[in-house]
Enzyme design. Structure first.
Site, PDB file in Angstrom:
ATOM      1  N   GLU A 111       0.829  -1.192   0.000  1.00 52.67           N
ATOM      2  CA  GLU A 111       0.000   0.000   0.000  1.00 52.67           C
ATOM      3  C   GLU A 111       0.869   1.250   0.000  1.00 52.67           C
ATOM      4  OE1 GLU A 111      -4.269  -1.407   1.802  1.00 52.67           O
ATOM      5  OE2 GLU A 111      -2.983  -0.210   3.103  1.00 52.67           O
ATOM      6  N   CYS A 125       3.667   8.464   1.079  1.00 52.75           N
ATOM      7  CA  CYS A 125       4.209   7.458   1.991  1.00 52.75           C
ATOM      8  C   CYS A 125       4.342   6.152   1.227  1.00 52.75           C
ATOM      9  CB  CYS A 125       3.283   7.299   3.197  1.00 52.75           C
ATOM     10  SG  CYS A 125       3.823   6.073   4.395  1.00 52.75           S
ATOM     11  N   CYS A 132       6.103  -7.178   7.350  1.00 55.65           N
ATOM     12  CA  CYS A 132       7.135  -6.638   8.231  1.00 55.65           C
ATOM     13  C   CYS A 132       7.574  -7.734   9.199  1.00 55.65           C
ATOM     14  CB  CYS A 132       6.581  -5.435   8.996  1.00 55.65           C
ATOM     15  SG  CYS A 132       7.812  -4.495   9.915  1.00 55.65           S
ATOM     16  N   CYS A 136       6.085  -4.591  16.072  1.00 62.78           N
ATOM     17  CA  CYS A 136       5.820  -3.515  17.035  1.00 62.78           C
ATOM     18  C   CYS A 136       4.373  -3.638  17.498  1.00 62.78           C
ATOM     19  CB  CYS A 136       6.067  -2.153  16.393  1.00 62.78           C
ATOM     20  SG  CYS A 136       7.794  -1.903  15.896  1.00 62.78           S
ATOM     21  N   CYS A 139       1.456  -1.302  16.248  1.00 67.08           N
ATOM     22  CA  CYS A 139       1.349  -1.095  14.805  1.00 67.08           C
ATOM     23  C   CYS A 139       0.714  -2.309  14.150  1.00 67.08           C
ATOM     24  CB  CYS A 139       2.754  -0.849  14.231  1.00 67.08           C
ATOM     25  SG  CYS A 139       2.797  -0.670  12.442  1.00 67.08           S
ATOM     26  N   CYS A 361      -1.165   6.237  10.104  1.00 66.90           N
ATOM     27  CA  CYS A 361       0.062   5.613  10.582  1.00 66.90           C
ATOM     28  C   CYS A 361      -0.238   4.333  11.358  1.00 66.90           C
ATOM     29  CB  CYS A 361       0.806   6.610  11.470  1.00 66.90           C
ATOM     30  SG  CYS A 361       2.361   6.003  12.120  1.00 66.90           S
TER      31      CYS A 361
END
Length: 378
Positions: A111, A125, A132, A136, A139, A361
């Protein structure tokens, strides 16, 4: 009103056609010219011509390349295309934020988000990985397993896709909508530094897209050995996904901290090439209610950053389904910001953008992943 163009077809098969030239580096483009039969002594010139058409004019058709002979254009068309990766879904938020779900290969999607009114005009962005590895805990993007690194071509293509949609060709220094690039999408950029560095070379080239290196920011969760190398290779601005001022809490929020604790991270930051008042580090600090948002932690942050040219982005936590955290109260965030400001650090509170389309975010691919899972079950 949110508008969406959803052209996702889970049964669709990729067309195994010729490869695209869009997104290639200069050396790759030169090699492509020779592979298409251009003599070696002329390959650089032809590559320079094609570069200008691809990255300055945004060409989608070889016939646009009028300074290349017709027979040579025809030969290029036999071997290559100028296609971008497929846009699976395009969403526009009530605040003007645009999110693109891009299919790179079967089962490989990333994305990209355009955020208006950031920097001189707007920021794009971009993602550097699909998924990933960092996990975290605040997130949602980071909870999705890593599929693979993106290539430099796939990173640069994200910029081209957004510019196609915003009608930003040919490149101009006036009335640009995309003036800044932030590597804050899916993935950890420093785990894919070769591709990120090559992509920055492509995007910053003055004969093409021409977005300056000082208008590109690479955000890392703290891959300490790669931080000075990032500066040496790219001269991009550095951002650190910090979120805590002590190792115990950061170990919980950012598990990478167990490998590279805060003291080592700060030493690497101080070694970043060109660090100074005109080249400050951005520290990202997500505001989690009752977790990291007390006045004592604001004062600890000031002490931690002492002597480091810095600004602090305070990020109200963006919720996602079944998240273990809540966003700090607005009064708490303002109190935190005031303490940091009084110490002489700029500490803007980031306005949440694109929440209604899960483009904020930490939210990337959260909703699209849920929809894909639903479609697979149906």
């Amino acid at each position: 009103m949110t508008s969406a163009l959803n052209i996702y077809d889970p049964s669709a098969k990729p067309d195994a056609g010729p490869p695209s030239l869009a997104g290639l580096t200069r050396p790759q483009l030169r090699d492509a010219m020779m592979a298409a039969g251009v003599e070696e002594r002329k390959a650089k010139m032809r590559a320079d011509q094609a570069w200008r058409w691809i990255y300055h004019h945004g060409a989608r058709d070889f016939d646009m390349m009028t300074n290349i002979a017709k027979d040579q254009r025809a030969e290029l068309e036999k071997h290559y295309t100028l296609d971008r990766p497929e846009i699976v879904e395009r969403l526009i938020s009530v605040d003007g934020t645009r999110k693109y779900l891009i299919r790179l290969a079967p089962g490989v999607e990333c994305e990209t988000v355009f955020i208006p009114d950031v920097g001189r005009a707007g920021a794009l962005c971009v993602s550097s990985q699909v998924g990933c590895t960092l996990n975290c805990t605040f997130c949602h993007t980071g909870t999705q397993k890593l599929v693979r690194n993106l290539t430099a071509q796939e990173i640069a293509a994200q910029v081209m896709i957004a510019r196609d949609d915003l009608e930003e060709w040919p490149t101009s220094n006036e009335n640009r909508q995309i003036t800044n690039i932030v590597f804050m999408g899916m993935g950890e950029p420093l785990y894919n530094l070769d591709a990120v560095s090559d992509a920055i070379d492509i995007i910053s080239d003055g004969d093409g897209i021409g977005i300056g290196r000082r208008r590109m920011t690479v955000s890392t969760s703290g891959v300490v050995p790669k931080i000075p190398e990032l500066g040496e290779r790219t001269k991009a601005m550095l951002a650190i996904s910090l979120h805590a001022t002590n190792d115990d809490l950061r170990n919980e929020l950012v598990p990478l901290n167990r490998k590279y604790p805060i003291a080592e991270l700060m030493e690497a930051i101080k070694a970043y090439p060109g660090l100074g008042n005109s080249n400050r580090v951005t520290f990202e600090y997500v505001m989690l209610k009752g977790v990291n948002d007390s006045p004592a932690e604001a004062r600890a942050l000031v002490q931690l950053l002492k002597g480091v040219p810095s600004k602090i982005n305070l990020i109200p936590f963006n919720p996602w389904p079944n998240s273990p955290y809540e966003c700090s109260d607005w009064e708490t965030i303002e109190t935190f910001a005031e303490i940091v400001n009084r110490a002489g650090y700029a500490s803007p509170i980031r306005t949440p953008r694109g929440r209604d389309i899960f483009a904020a975010c930490g939210q990337l691919r959260s909703e699209s992943e849920r929809l894909r899972a639903s479609q697979r079950k149906s």
